[in-house]
Scaffold this motif. Structure first.
Motif, PDB file in Angstrom:
ATOM      1  N   SER A   1       3.753  -1.334   8.562  1.00 30.18           N
ATOM      2  CA  SER A   1       5.233  -1.312   7.993  1.00 30.18           C
ATOM      3  C   SER A   1       5.350   0.125   7.359  1.00 30.18           C
ATOM      4  O   SER A   1       4.137   0.777   7.115  1.00 30.18           O
ATOM      5  CB  SER A   1       5.437  -2.390   7.289  1.00 30.18           C
ATOM      6  OG  SER A   1       5.930  -3.569   8.033  1.00 30.18           O
ATOM      7  N   MET A   2       6.494   0.358   6.876  1.00 32.77           N
ATOM      8  CA  MET A   2       6.685   1.834   6.231  1.00 32.77           C
ATOM      9  C   MET A   2       7.668   1.638   4.969  1.00 32.77           C
ATOM     10  O   MET A   2       8.450   0.679   5.085  1.00 32.77           O
ATOM     11  CB  MET A   2       7.317   2.758   7.362  1.00 32.77           C
ATOM     12  CG  MET A   2       6.549   2.557   8.537  1.00 32.77           C
ATOM     13  SD  MET A   2       7.446   3.960   9.775  1.00 32.77           S
ATOM     14  CE  MET A   2       7.750   2.741  11.132  1.00 32.77           C
TER      15      MET A   2
ATOM     16  N   LEU B   1      12.888  -0.349   3.285  1.00 31.14           N
ATOM     17  CA  LEU B   1      11.522  -0.678   3.809  1.00 31.14           C
ATOM     18  C   LEU B   1      11.686  -1.040   5.437  1.00 31.14           C
ATOM     19  O   LEU B   1      12.809  -1.492   5.722  1.00 31.14           O
ATOM     20  CB  LEU B   1      11.280  -2.322   2.983  1.00 31.14           C
ATOM     21  CG  LEU B   1      11.036  -2.237   1.630  1.00 31.14           C
ATOM     22  CD1 LEU B   1      10.822  -3.794   1.060  1.00 31.14           C
ATOM     23  CD2 LEU B   1      10.374  -0.996   0.855  1.00 31.14           C
ATOM     24  N   ILE B   2      10.892  -0.580   6.158  1.00 33.66           N
ATOM     25  CA  ILE B   2      10.971  -0.533   7.527  1.00 33.66           C
ATOM     26  C   ILE B   2       9.539  -1.610   7.954  1.00 33.66           C
ATOM     27  O   ILE B   2       8.478  -1.163   7.916  1.00 33.66           O
ATOM     28  CB  ILE B   2      10.938   0.604   7.989  1.00 33.66           C
ATOM     29  CG1 ILE B   2      12.049   1.492   7.673  1.00 33.66           C
ATOM     30  CG2 ILE B   2      10.934   0.611   9.912  1.00 33.66           C
ATOM     31  CD1 ILE B   2      11.488   2.911   7.839  1.00 33.66           C
ATOM     32  N   LEU B   3      10.147  -2.711   8.551  1.00 36.64           N
ATOM     33  CA  LEU B   3       8.992  -3.652   8.816  1.00 36.64           C
ATOM     34  C   LEU B   3       8.881  -3.503  10.498  1.00 36.64           C
ATOM     35  O   LEU B   3       9.737  -3.433  11.020  1.00 36.64           O
ATOM     36  CB  LEU B   3       9.499  -5.171   8.686  1.00 36.64           C
ATOM     37  CG  LEU B   3       9.918  -5.705   7.435  1.00 36.64           C
ATOM     38  CD1 LEU B   3      10.170  -6.996   7.236  1.00 36.64           C
ATOM     39  CD2 LEU B   3       8.352  -5.654   6.517  1.00 36.64           C
ATOM     40  N   THR B   4       7.641  -3.316  10.639  1.00 38.78           N
ATOM     41  CA  THR B   4       7.372  -3.095  12.357  1.00 38.78           C
ATOM     42  C   THR B   4       7.097  -4.642  12.799  1.00 38.78           C
ATOM     43  O   THR B   4       6.603  -5.624  12.400  1.00 38.78           O
ATOM     44  CB  THR B   4       6.292  -2.203  12.526  1.00 38.78           C
ATOM     45  OG1 THR B   4       5.154  -2.727  11.859  1.00 38.78           O
ATOM     46  CG2 THR B   4       6.523  -0.914  12.251  1.00 38.78           C
ATOM     47  N   ALA B   5       7.710  -4.740  14.211  1.00 39.20           N
ATOM     48  CA  ALA B   5       7.559  -5.997  14.901  1.00 39.20           C
ATOM     49  C   ALA B   5       6.910  -5.608  16.287  1.00 39.20           C
ATOM     50  O   ALA B   5       7.311  -4.557  16.915  1.00 39.20           O
ATOM     51  CB  ALA B   5       8.709  -6.613  14.997  1.00 39.20           C
TER      52      ALA B   5
ATOM     53  N   ASP C   1      14.269  10.986  -0.650  1.00 42.09           N
ATOM     54  CA  ASP C   1      14.109  12.289  -0.075  1.00 42.09           C
ATOM     55  C   ASP C   1      13.854  12.538   1.400  1.00 42.09           C
ATOM     56  O   ASP C   1      13.481  13.318   1.991  1.00 42.09           O
ATOM     57  CB  ASP C   1      12.921  13.009  -0.832  1.00 42.09           C
ATOM     58  CG  ASP C   1      11.468  12.698  -0.620  1.00 42.09           C
ATOM     59  OD1 ASP C   1      11.635  11.484   0.192  1.00 42.09           O
ATOM     60  OD2 ASP C   1      10.425  13.219  -0.937  1.00 42.09           O
ATOM     61  N   GLY C   2      13.924  11.353   2.132  1.00 48.57           N
ATOM     62  CA  GLY C   2      13.606  11.245   3.584  1.00 48.57           C
ATOM     63  C   GLY C   2      12.278  11.105   3.763  1.00 48.57           C
ATOM     64  O   GLY C   2      11.994  10.997   5.213  1.00 48.57           O
ATOM     65  N   SER C   3      11.068  11.156   3.092  1.00 48.18           N
ATOM     66  CA  SER C   3       9.806  10.907   3.343  1.00 48.18           C
ATOM     67  C   SER C   3       9.585   9.581   3.491  1.00 48.18           C
ATOM     68  O   SER C   3      10.400   8.694   2.984  1.00 48.18           O
ATOM     69  CB  SER C   3       8.790  11.373   2.214  1.00 48.18           C
ATOM     70  OG  SER C   3       9.071  12.822   1.741  1.00 48.18           O
ATOM     71  N   VAL C   4       8.614   9.251   4.723  1.00 52.56           N
ATOM     72  CA  VAL C   4       8.289   8.349   4.950  1.00 52.56           C
ATOM     73  C   VAL C   4       6.948   7.899   5.089  1.00 52.56           C
ATOM     74  O   VAL C   4       6.007   8.750   5.319  1.00 52.56           O
ATOM     75  CB  VAL C   4       8.670   7.524   6.638  1.00 52.56           C
ATOM     76  CG1 VAL C   4       8.183   6.440   6.912  1.00 52.56           C
ATOM     77  CG2 VAL C   4      10.282   7.994   6.784  1.00 52.56           C
TER      78      VAL C   4
ATOM     79  N   GLN D   1       0.822  -1.345   0.178  1.00 56.94           N
ATOM     80  CA  GLN D   1       0.129   0.198  -0.043  1.00 56.94           C
ATOM     81  C   GLN D   1       0.843   1.312   0.059  1.00 56.94           C
ATOM     82  O   GLN D   1       0.420   2.186  -0.774  1.00 56.94           O
ATOM     83  CB  GLN D   1      -0.936  -0.030   1.187  1.00 56.94           C
ATOM     84  CG  GLN D   1      -2.046  -1.034   1.183  1.00 56.94           C
ATOM     85  CD  GLN D   1      -2.805  -1.178   2.304  1.00 56.94           C
ATOM     86  OE1 GLN D   1      -3.448  -0.390   2.736  1.00 56.94           O
ATOM     87  NE2 GLN D   1      -2.813  -2.382   2.840  1.00 56.94           N
ATOM     88  N   CYS D   2       1.999   1.033   0.759  1.00 60.58           N
ATOM     89  CA  CYS D   2       3.005   2.467   0.843  1.00 60.58           C
ATOM     90  C   CYS D   2       3.529   2.682  -0.438  1.00 60.58           C
ATOM     91  O   CYS D   2       4.123   3.726  -0.786  1.00 60.58           O
ATOM     92  CB  CYS D   2       3.852   2.122   1.891  1.00 60.58           C
ATOM     93  SG  CYS D   2       2.913   2.055   3.503  1.00 60.58           S
TER      94      CYS D   2
END
Ligand SMILES: NC(=O)c1ccc[n+]([C@@H]2O[C@H](COP(=O)([O-])OP(=O)(O)OC[C@H]3O[C@@H](n4cnc5c(N)ncnc54)[C@H](OP(=O)(O)O)[C@@H]3O)[C@@H](O)[C@H]2O)c1
Length: 382
Positions: A244-245, A167-171, A250-253, A154-155
């Motif tokens: 997740s993110m 990619l930043i997976l959250t746990a 450009d530094g945008s998340v 989706q992101c």
């Protein structure tokens, strides 16, 4: 109307998939369902969803099932039956069985040109390259059900993949977040199965407690999104609100947020690329959700996550070993044959002993899986 086959219909993801389908009766036709042992629940599902075919573990289960239903439908049996069901006419196969059992039916379904909604991460952990190459060749939609990968999908929408920084997976961190190695020596199966945020099958719940689940998700993300492992990070986010993110150059998340309810990513995979409302879903209330916190994962205590990164870097059959050793070690732990901390020890030992095959065939993968499991079983199941 989309024709759907659900592998693992009686499990946590399988039952939630049917719950989602109940909301869209005009959009989906349930063609096939599989269970392994739970024929009581499968019989109820047959009455409610009227599939054309089902598959169960063996002949005994088939007899039991026949005695419970009033419908004359086809019942397939054995591992072959659990695979052959994907040959029935369908548009989408939801793969929600546990472990490597998902691999061959997934491959077969892709070969037949069917779209895949994948919950079973073990398929990509053990044979990611083979499966994704085949999916590309067959030009099918390969959609994640896992909440983290659904979030990333989706992101990524509307953005250029070339602009991804990571990619930043959250746990969530699982039930033992904050504990140290010494504290984990005495943890029980019952404590391990008490996940703070999600209600899932036993195997994935144990994997969440060891952080192997997050390791598997890193590997899954690499293959799904075709991105190198040094661009996939894990951050502990105990509230399980951000699923997740994606960070861009450009530094945008960009993050995807929702309540912790698997029916949300399931509906996204089923309805993709559209979205739809499901009865009973709770929406986030930001006047109540006041805290979103983050912390680094403790890789020294939770060794499984580092082992997954290591296996991914080595490549080839090493991730098959990771998966096979974890599958059997978790089963030994659930059967109280080993302690919690031995799960990581067994996996590490199996990886050390393995002669890696860098470009394996599907047969190599099946053989390595079998050998690793037999070796561990011989040693610990006395
Ligand atoms: N649960 C979640 O929230 C969640 C989230 C993300 C990803 N996943 C992934 O989704 C998959 C399923 O997880 P789950 O939590 O739904 O598991 P689960 O509740 O344990 O359900 C597993 C399903 O697979 C069937 N099954 C078990 N062993 C089998 C075998 N050897 N061959 C064929 N079928 C077999 C079971 O049948 P019986 O019921 O008849 O035994 C059941 O239908 C896992 O790979 C997991 O990592 C789950």
């Amino acid at each position: 109307m989309k024709r759907v086959i659900i592998l693992g219909a009686t499990g946590s993801i399988g039952t939630q998939t049917l719950d989602v389908i109940k909301n869209f009766r005009d959009n989906f036709k349930v063609v096939g369902l599989t269970a392994y042992n739970n024929v009581d629940l499968l019989a109820q599902q047959i009455e409610e969803f009227n599939p054309e075919v089902v598959a169960v573990k063996d002949e005994n289960k088939a007899y039991k099932l026949k005695a419970k239903i009033n419908k004359n439908i086809e019942i397939l049996t054995g591992q072959k039956g659990l695979q052959n069901i994907v040959e029935y006419e369908a548009d989408l196969v939801v793969v929600a069985v546990e472990g490597i059992a998902g691999l061959l039916p997934t491959v077969k379904a892709i070969e037949r040109g069917k779209d895949i909604a994948l919950a079973n991460k073990e398929v990509l952990v053990t044979a990611g390259k083979i499966v994704m190459d085949l999916a590309k060749k067959k030009k099918i939609n390969f959609l994640p059900v896992d909440s983290e990968h659904s979030a990333i999908l989706q992101c990524l929408r509307g953005n250029d993949k070339k602009e991804i920084s990571r990619l930043i997976l959250t746990a969530s961190g699982g039930p033992f977040r904050g504990m140290k190695y010494e504290d984990l020596k005495k943890v029980t199966v019952e404590q391990t199965l008490r996940h703070p945020n999600w209600k899932m099958g036993k195997k994935i719940t144990v994997d969440s407690a060891t952080l192997m689940n997050k390791g598997f998700e890193v590997i899954e993300a690499k293959w799904l999104f075709d991105i190198s492992e040094d661009k996939i990070d894990v951050i502990v986010h105990p509230q399980s609100i951000i699923h997740s993110m994606v960070e861009y150059i450009d530094g945008s998340v960009i993050a995807q947020l929702a309540t912790a309810d698997m029916r949300i990513p399931i509906q996204y995979a089923l309805n993709y690329p559209t979205r739809n409302y499901i009865n009973g879903i709770n929406f986030l209330d930001f006047s109540i959700t006041t805290q979103l916190t983050f912390e680094k994962p403790d890789l020294e205590t939770f060794r499984c996550l580092s082992l997954a990164y290591e296996a991914l870097k080595i490549g080839g059959t090493m991730t098959t070993v990771l998966n096979a050793a974890d599958e059997i070690a978790v089963s030994l732990f659930l059967n109280k044959k080993i302690e919690f901390l031995q799960i990581a020890e067994i996996i590490e030992e199996s990886m050390k002993e393995h002669n890696n095959i860098q470009n394996p065939t599907l047969d190599d993968i099946i053989n390595v899986d079998k050998e690793v499991k037999e070796k561990i079983a011989k040693k610990y199941m006395r």
